[in-house]
Design a protein around this motif. Structure first.
Motif, PDB file in Angstrom:
ATOM      1  N   LEU A  48      10.740  -5.690   3.924  1.00 20.18           N
ATOM      2  CA  LEU A  48      10.611  -6.168   2.547  1.00 20.18           C
ATOM      3  C   LEU A  48       9.387  -7.070   2.379  1.00 20.18           C
ATOM      4  CD1 LEU A  48      11.851  -5.984  -0.212  1.00 20.18           C
ATOM      5  CD2 LEU A  48      13.366  -7.884   0.355  1.00 20.18           C
ATOM      6  N   ALA A  49       9.089  -7.875   3.397  1.00 21.96           N
ATOM      7  CA  ALA A  49       7.912  -8.740   3.318  1.00 21.96           C
ATOM      8  C   ALA A  49       6.636  -7.904   3.184  1.00 21.96           C
ATOM      9  CB  ALA A  49       7.835  -9.636   4.551  1.00 21.96           C
ATOM     10  N   ASN A  50       6.531  -6.837   3.965  1.00 22.67           N
ATOM     11  CA  ASN A  50       5.360  -5.959   3.854  1.00 22.67           C
ATOM     12  C   ASN A  50       5.286  -5.316   2.474  1.00 22.67           C
ATOM     13  OD1 ASN A  50       4.588  -6.527   6.459  1.00 22.67           O
ATOM     14  ND2 ASN A  50       5.502  -4.685   7.342  1.00 22.67           N
ATOM     15  N   TYR A  51       6.425  -4.940   1.947  1.00 19.22           N
ATOM     16  CA  TYR A  51       6.446  -4.313   0.623  1.00 19.22           C
ATOM     17  C   TYR A  51       5.974  -5.292  -0.451  1.00 19.22           C
ATOM     18  CZ  TYR A  51       8.068  -1.453  -3.267  1.00 19.22           C
ATOM     19  OH  TYR A  51       8.126  -0.694  -4.416  1.00 19.22           O
ATOM     20  N   TYR A  52       6.408  -6.561  -0.321  1.00 17.32           N
ATOM     21  CA  TYR A  52       5.979  -7.586  -1.277  1.00 17.32           C
ATOM     22  C   TYR A  52       4.545  -8.069  -1.014  1.00 17.32           C
ATOM     23  CZ  TYR A  52      10.845  -8.362  -2.860  1.00 17.32           C
ATOM     24  OH  TYR A  52      12.104  -8.244  -3.392  1.00 17.32           O
ATOM     25  N   GLY A  53       3.995  -7.735   0.162  1.00 15.74           N
ATOM     26  CA  GLY A  53       2.671  -8.223   0.522  1.00 15.74           C
ATOM     27  C   GLY A  53       2.683  -9.648   1.041  1.00 15.74           C
ATOM     28  N   ILE A  54       3.776 -10.024   1.711  1.00 20.45           N
ATOM     29  CA  ILE A  54       3.916 -11.377   2.260  1.00 20.45           C
ATOM     30  C   ILE A  54       3.709 -11.302   3.774  1.00 20.45           C
ATOM     31  CG2 ILE A  54       5.513 -13.307   2.619  1.00 20.45           C
ATOM     32  CD1 ILE A  54       6.822 -12.548  -0.040  1.00 20.45           C
ATOM     33  N   PRO A  55       2.679 -11.948   4.320  1.00 20.84           N
ATOM     34  CA  PRO A  55       2.380 -11.831   5.759  1.00 20.84           C
ATOM     35  C   PRO A  55       3.268 -12.752   6.600  1.00 20.84           C
ATOM     36  CG  PRO A  55       0.776 -13.259   4.698  1.00 20.84           C
ATOM     37  CD  PRO A  55       1.679 -12.765   3.600  1.00 20.84           C
ATOM     38  N   GLY A  56       3.255 -12.470   7.917  1.00 23.59           N
ATOM     39  CA  GLY A  56       3.872 -13.391   8.873  1.00 23.59           C
ATOM     40  C   GLY A  56       5.351 -13.193   9.120  1.00 23.59           C
ATOM     41  N   VAL A  57       5.970 -12.130   8.612  1.00 29.18           N
ATOM     42  CA  VAL A  57       7.394 -11.865   8.842  1.00 29.18           C
ATOM     43  C   VAL A  57       7.499 -10.620   9.707  1.00 29.18           C
ATOM     44  CG1 VAL A  57       9.641 -11.404   7.795  1.00 29.18           C
ATOM     45  CG2 VAL A  57       7.992 -12.883   6.614  1.00 29.18           C
ATOM     46  N   GLU A  58       8.143 -10.744  10.865  1.00 31.01           N
ATOM     47  CA  GLU A  58       8.232  -9.623  11.794  1.00 31.01           C
ATOM     48  C   GLU A  58       9.687  -9.373  12.178  1.00 31.01           C
ATOM     49  OE1 GLU A  58       5.788 -10.521  15.129  1.00 31.01           O
ATOM     50  OE2 GLU A  58       3.902 -10.429  14.001  1.00 31.01           O
ATOM     51  N   PHE A  97      16.642 -10.771   8.882  1.00 36.46           N
ATOM     52  CA  PHE A  97      16.263 -11.539   7.694  1.00 36.46           C
ATOM     53  C   PHE A  97      16.153 -13.017   8.045  1.00 36.46           C
ATOM     54  CE2 PHE A  97      17.477  -7.693   5.645  1.00 36.46           C
ATOM     55  CZ  PHE A  97      16.867  -7.701   4.403  1.00 36.46           C
ATOM     56  N   ARG A  98      15.177 -13.687   7.433  1.00 35.09           N
ATOM     57  CA  ARG A  98      15.009 -15.116   7.665  1.00 35.09           C
ATOM     58  C   ARG A  98      14.545 -15.769   6.364  1.00 35.09           C
ATOM     59  NH1 ARG A  98      10.831 -12.987  11.639  1.00 35.09           N
ATOM     60  NH2 ARG A  98      12.336 -11.341  11.271  1.00 35.09           N
ATOM     61  N   LYS A  99      14.739 -17.073   6.304  1.00 37.37           N
ATOM     62  CA  LYS A  99      14.319 -17.825   5.125  1.00 37.37           C
ATOM     63  C   LYS A  99      12.796 -17.934   5.127  1.00 37.37           C
ATOM     64  CE  LYS A  99      14.949 -22.271   2.796  1.00 37.37           C
ATOM     65  NZ  LYS A  99      15.410 -23.669   2.944  1.00 37.37           N
ATOM     66  N   VAL A 100      12.195 -17.615   3.979  1.00 39.09           N
ATOM     67  CA  VAL A 100      10.737 -17.628   3.839  1.00 39.09           C
ATOM     68  C   VAL A 100      10.382 -18.429   2.596  1.00 39.09           C
ATOM     69  CG1 VAL A 100       8.672 -16.221   3.472  1.00 39.09           C
ATOM     70  CG2 VAL A 100      10.504 -15.379   4.962  1.00 39.09           C
ATOM     71  N   ALA A 106       7.224  -3.818  -7.177  1.00 36.47           N
ATOM     72  CA  ALA A 106       5.921  -4.265  -6.671  1.00 36.47           C
ATOM     73  C   ALA A 106       5.134  -4.948  -7.790  1.00 36.47           C
ATOM     74  CB  ALA A 106       5.136  -3.083  -6.112  1.00 36.47           C
ATOM     75  N   TRP A 107       4.255  -5.864  -7.399  1.00 40.17           N
ATOM     76  CA  TRP A 107       3.433  -6.591  -8.380  1.00 40.17           C
ATOM     77  C   TRP A 107       2.247  -5.734  -8.799  1.00 40.17           C
ATOM     78  CZ3 TRP A 107       3.965 -10.969 -11.120  1.00 40.17           C
ATOM     79  CH2 TRP A 107       2.825 -11.486 -11.771  1.00 40.17           C
ATOM     80  N   ARG A 108       1.867  -5.836 -10.070  1.00 38.14           N
ATOM     81  CA  ARG A 108       0.709  -5.118 -10.592  1.00 38.14           C
ATOM     82  C   ARG A 108       0.062  -5.961 -11.687  1.00 38.14           C
ATOM     83  NH1 ARG A 108       3.636  -0.753 -14.649  1.00 38.14           N
ATOM     84  NH2 ARG A 108       4.837  -2.323 -15.782  1.00 38.14           N
ATOM     85  N   ASP A 109      -1.206  -5.791 -11.875  1.00 36.10           N
ATOM     86  CA  ASP A 109      -1.929  -6.477 -12.948  1.00 36.10           C
ATOM     87  C   ASP A 109      -2.314  -5.525 -14.067  1.00 36.10           C
ATOM     88  OD1 ASP A 109      -2.108  -9.189 -11.850  1.00 36.10           O
ATOM     89  OD2 ASP A 109      -3.339  -8.242 -10.296  1.00 36.10           O
ATOM     90  N   GLN A 110      -2.317  -4.222 -13.778  1.00 38.20           N
ATOM     91  CA  GLN A 110      -2.705  -3.230 -14.769  1.00 38.20           C
ATOM     92  C   GLN A 110      -1.700  -2.086 -14.797  1.00 38.20           C
ATOM     93  OE1 GLN A 110      -6.693  -2.021 -13.585  1.00 38.20           O
ATOM     94  NE2 GLN A 110      -7.612  -3.474 -15.031  1.00 38.20           N
ATOM     95  N   GLU A 111      -1.706  -1.367 -15.902  1.00 34.06           N
ATOM     96  CA  GLU A 111      -0.944  -0.132 -16.030  1.00 34.06           C
ATOM     97  C   GLU A 111      -1.846   0.903 -16.668  1.00 34.06           C
ATOM     98  OE1 GLU A 111       3.484   1.215 -17.425  1.00 34.06           O
ATOM     99  OE2 GLU A 111       2.331   0.004 -18.844  1.00 34.06           O
ATOM    100  N   ASN A 112      -2.010   2.036 -15.980  1.00 37.18           N
ATOM    101  CA  ASN A 112      -2.899   3.102 -16.461  1.00 37.18           C
ATOM    102  C   ASN A 112      -4.297   2.582 -16.773  1.00 37.18           C
ATOM    103  OD1 ASN A 112      -0.872   5.181 -16.403  1.00 37.18           O
ATOM    104  ND2 ASN A 112       0.001   4.240 -18.235  1.00 37.18           N
ATOM    105  N   GLY A 113      -4.803   1.687 -15.898  1.00 31.59           N
ATOM    106  CA  GLY A 113      -6.159   1.189 -16.035  1.00 31.59           C
ATOM    107  C   GLY A 113      -6.341   0.102 -17.071  1.00 31.59           C
ATOM    108  N   LYS A 114      -5.277  -0.326 -17.741  1.00 31.69           N
ATOM    109  CA  LYS A 114      -5.374  -1.370 -18.759  1.00 31.69           C
ATOM    110  C   LYS A 114      -4.675  -2.634 -18.277  1.00 31.69           C
ATOM    111  CE  LYS A 114      -5.337   1.891 -22.667  1.00 31.69           C
ATOM    112  NZ  LYS A 114      -4.614   2.271 -23.920  1.00 31.69           N
ATOM    113  N   ASP A 115      -5.284  -3.793 -18.563  1.00 30.68           N
ATOM    114  CA  ASP A 115      -4.651  -5.057 -18.215  1.00 30.68           C
ATOM    115  C   ASP A 115      -3.333  -5.202 -18.971  1.00 30.68           C
ATOM    116  OD1 ASP A 115      -6.728  -5.707 -16.556  1.00 30.68           O
ATOM    117  OD2 ASP A 115      -7.762  -6.964 -18.042  1.00 30.68           O
TER     118      ASP A 115
END
Length: 766
Positions: free
Chosen positions: A549-559, A563-566, A667-676
């Motif tokens: 889940l950490a990789n999916y969220y883009g959160i580093p350092g969890v291996e 599950f652990r508290k982050v 997942a986090w995104r800033d745009q949809e179909n190329g638009k902010d």
């Protein structure tokens, strides 16, 4: 230890019927005529008076307070629409905040009068154990794990939960399934009569060797072996039973040979068809207490594509299963602990009926979760006598009586004896055995354990309530509260059925989905166990992640898988609205839904359920190359031009827009179909927000009391097994007040629910 309010010290007190909380009927009539009616005429009668009744509502037809009280469901909707600013419609003149408060206050005083000094605890319909509670109770009563969920019909839900007494019916089909479940469970827990030798069962797919394996077994399509290594308990005689089938080659059946450590012991001609396997058995001798290799070998492979009968061109062997029974000689093995736990040791010279009564009394006290009544258990001796008359031993007779107890109403239902059941004006404090049951099913979804029952039997449970609540929460079984309460309140049970479209979201998979549910469960459980503020659910700077889940969220350092508290470094992921479970549950397979997300926040976190949409409202479509090029936001803004839709969407849409940075798979995104993405909006209160961080701050800063009340409402509903009503307002007020005084402490909230009048008391029926 917290003190009980003085009004509740007596175990019984009368309900004083009251028409209103403040003033008298004359005061209310005066307020209606002089203060409230003019406002209602100004803002409501254009649609709901003077002969007009939009939505089948005519306010002017209720010409007295008593008539309004007789139609409280109608006035509850009126009150909710006014409170949440759904009415008057957004394109009509609106009352000021003070005018709206004045109307709401009068409705509360006149239509929903409550007297906090004489609270009504309500009543709970005799409640059947739901499937989860039934399975857990069987496990703890019998001391064995048996999966009976598939045997019991699914439970209906009410008020968002599947433990509501009014919907937990018991049909003949239920009773038949419960009897079957009781038999299956007792087959595993108790062994009346002589103890049979132990058995080791091996499905064919688990055997090693040649060929191919499937759910049907181990398939040998040419000469070869299917084998296993067996560790005997001791040297002695054993029986090997092989379930097998095959296909003929020419007119000859497959030949199967049994070997031990490579040495032939027996062979069989396997004439059983593939759809009807048969058992082939041989008794063997194992000389040492050492592992041996047992083999089923296929000896006479045959293939002739020119054989005239097509069905007999290929000879093959299917080893469906292997069972090893023994040792067959020597002393019989001891009965399992689950058996000894029920069948007490027999005293020297004890008569059969005395022994049976002693066993059944001990079992009934635990199964019925209370002391037994005089003569209650003796009637089960008739079943013991029936078994004996048919030549069965005393243990078989007791087993028959145990089956009957497990389908008794006293086991299947959570009984709560009421001293005066037909007097609704009498309120009684529940006895300590009922309190023990309420506590254990609230926290553990199972029967009270020995300590709870002992404290209740000594009348000391209430004296030790603080320490017992701590013990119940800290016990591993409290995971049932976390999974069953959040599974329904936060809809986490629906996560397995969410299916983001694979092509649109290629990084999402089943492991990610399961991890998202686990994250939210651990998050909520930690907040309660540690006594953190309950509003940490909204804005905590930590969560629980594994590597997936950490990789999916883009959160580093969890291996690793654990599950652990982050601690969050990204504010966007704070609280439940930043978790994938929330985002999955409020999206469609191909796109997000601002409406679903806004509705979820209102309904589940603020207990403000918007009314259902009008019929025949078309579904919005995500922008595509061929279809509507407008964004979802643009489509919704167009949709809100319809006055019948504007009020509700003014509540929901700004919340949903603020969450649009999370896609349909979390997942986090800033745009949809190329638009902010445009995540700005204005809440119904007038507060402007820009994205999830502003929304979270708005909820915590402006709506904390509503959040407390929402959690209190859901938790009290779950704890009581009934929906809340207008007369529960003093209890909810007290829970919210106690929670606020404790700084939002989640343990204080739980304790306030348990201390509440509805949890500690009950009344009779009208």
């Amino acid at each position: 230890m917290r003190k009980t309010p003085s009004i509740l010290i007596a175990s019984t007190f009368s309900v004083v019927p009251t028409l209103h909380a403040q003033g008298n009927t004359g005061d209310l009539d005066t307020r209606w005529e002089k203060e409230v009616l003019p406002l209602v005429e100004t803002y409501c009668y254009d649609c709901h008076g003077d002969g007009i009744k939009k939505g089948e509502l005519a306010i002017d037809k209720y010409d007295s307070i008593s008539e309004m009280q007789q139609h409280r469901e109608v006035w509850k909707r009126v009150r909710d629409h006014l409170k949440h600013q759904l009415m008057p419609p957004i394109d009509e003149d609106q009352p000021t905040a003070d005018e709206r408060k004045k109307i709401l206050a009068w409705i509360d005083d006149a239509v929903f009068p409550v007297d906090p000094n004489h609270p009504d605890p309500g009543r709970v319909t005799l409640r059947r154990l739901n499937r989860v509670e039934y399975q857990n109770t069987l496990r703890d009563l019998l001391g064995v794990n048996v999966n009976v969920m598939d045997l019991i019909p699914p439970d209906d839900s009410g008020y968002g939960f599947d433990n509501i007494g009014d919907v937990l019916t018991l049909s003949p089909a239920h009773l038949e399934r419960y009897l079957e479940a009781a038999r299956v469970s007792l087959d595993k827990a108790v062994i009346p009569g002589e103890m049979p030798p132990p058995e080791t069962d091996l499905p064919g797919k688990d055997l090693k060797g040649d060929g191919q394996r499937s759910e049907d077994g181990h398939y040998l399509f040419k000469s070869g072996e299917a084998k296993t290594v067996f560790k005997p308990q001791r040297a002695g005689s054993y029986r090997v039973t092989i379930t097998a089938s095959g296909t003929f080659g020419a007119d000859v059946a497959p030949l199967m040979e049994l070997r031990i450590d490579g040495k032939k012991l027996k062979d069989w001609s396997v004439g059983a068809r593939m759809d009807k396997p048969e058992e082939y058995s041989e008794e063997i001798r194992i000389e040492k207490d050492e592992p041996v290799e047992l083999t089923a070998a296929f000896m006479n492979d045959y293939w002739d594509e020119n054989y005239p009968d097509r069905s007999r061109r290929d000879r093959n062997l299917m080893v469906n299963a292997m069972r090893i029974t023994g040792p067959l000689d020597g002393p019989a093995p001891e009965k399992p602990q689950s058996h000894k736990r029920i069948y007490l040791e027999r005293k020297p010279g004890e008569r059969d009926d005395s022994y049976a009564l002693r066993v059944l009394n001990g079992f009934a006290r635990r199964a019925f979760r209370r002391p037994t009544m005089e003569g209650e258990v003796k009637r089960y001796l008739q079943l013991v006598a029936l078994a004996k008359s048919q030549g069965e031993g005393i243990e078989h007779g007791i087993r028959l009586a145990l089956e009957a107890m497990l389908v008794s109403p006293s086991f299947l239902f959570r009984e709560e004896p009421q001293p005066e059941p037909d007097k609704a004006d009498k309120i009684h404090q529940i006895d300590e055995h009922v309190l023990a049951t309420r506590l254990s099913y609230f926290f553990w979804s199972t029967m009270p354990d020995q300590k709870l029952m002992e404290l209740a039997s000594r009348g000391e449970l209430r004296k030790n309530l603080d320490s017992e609540i701590d013990r119940l929460i800290n016990d591993d079984r409290s995971r049932q509260f976390v999974s069953n309460f959040t599974g329904q309140w936060l809809r986490l049970r629906d996560i397995p059925s969410t299916r983001p479209q694979e092509k649109m979201f290629p990084k999402f998979n089943g492991k990610v989905r399961d991890a998202m549910r686990r994250e939210t469960e651990m998050f909520f459980g930690y907040i309660v166990k540690e006594g953190l503020p309950i509003d940490s659910l909204l804005d905590a700077d930590f969560t629980f992640l594994n590597e997936t889940l950490a990789n999916y969220y883009g959160i580093p350092g969890v291996e690793g898988d654990k599950f652990r508290k982050v601690t969050h470094t990204d504010s966007h992921r704070r609280g439940i609205m930043g978790q994938g479970s929330f985002q999955l549950l409020t999206s469609y397979p191909l796109r997000t839904s601002p409406v679903l997300r806004g509705k979820y926040v209102l309904e589940n976190l603020l207990d403000t359920a918007p009314p259902p949409p009008p019929p025949n409202v078309p579904q919005l479509e995500p922008p595509s190359h061929k279809g509507d090029q407008r964004s979802l936001r643009e489509q919704l803004e167009k949709h809100r031009e319809d006055p019948s839709c504007a009020s509700c969407h003014a509540l929901m849409d700004p919340i949903g827009f603020a969450l649009e940075n999370f896609d349909a798979a979390g997942a986090w995104r800033d745009q949809e179909n190329g638009k902010d993405l445009d995540t700005a909006g204005k809440l119904i209160t007038g507060r402007e927000i820009h994205g999830v961080d502003d929304l979270r701050k708005a909820l915590v800063q402006d709506h904390k009391e509503e959040f407390y009340r929402s959690v209190a409402t859901k938790m009290l509903t779950y704890a009581l097994g009934r929906g809340l009503d207008w007369y529960d307002k003093p209890a909810l007020d007290r829970i919210v007040s106690d929670t606020e005084k404790a700084g939002g402490n989640s343990r204080a909230l739980v304790r306030a629910v348990i201390d509440s009048v509805p949890f500690q008391y009950r009344r009779g029926d009208s």
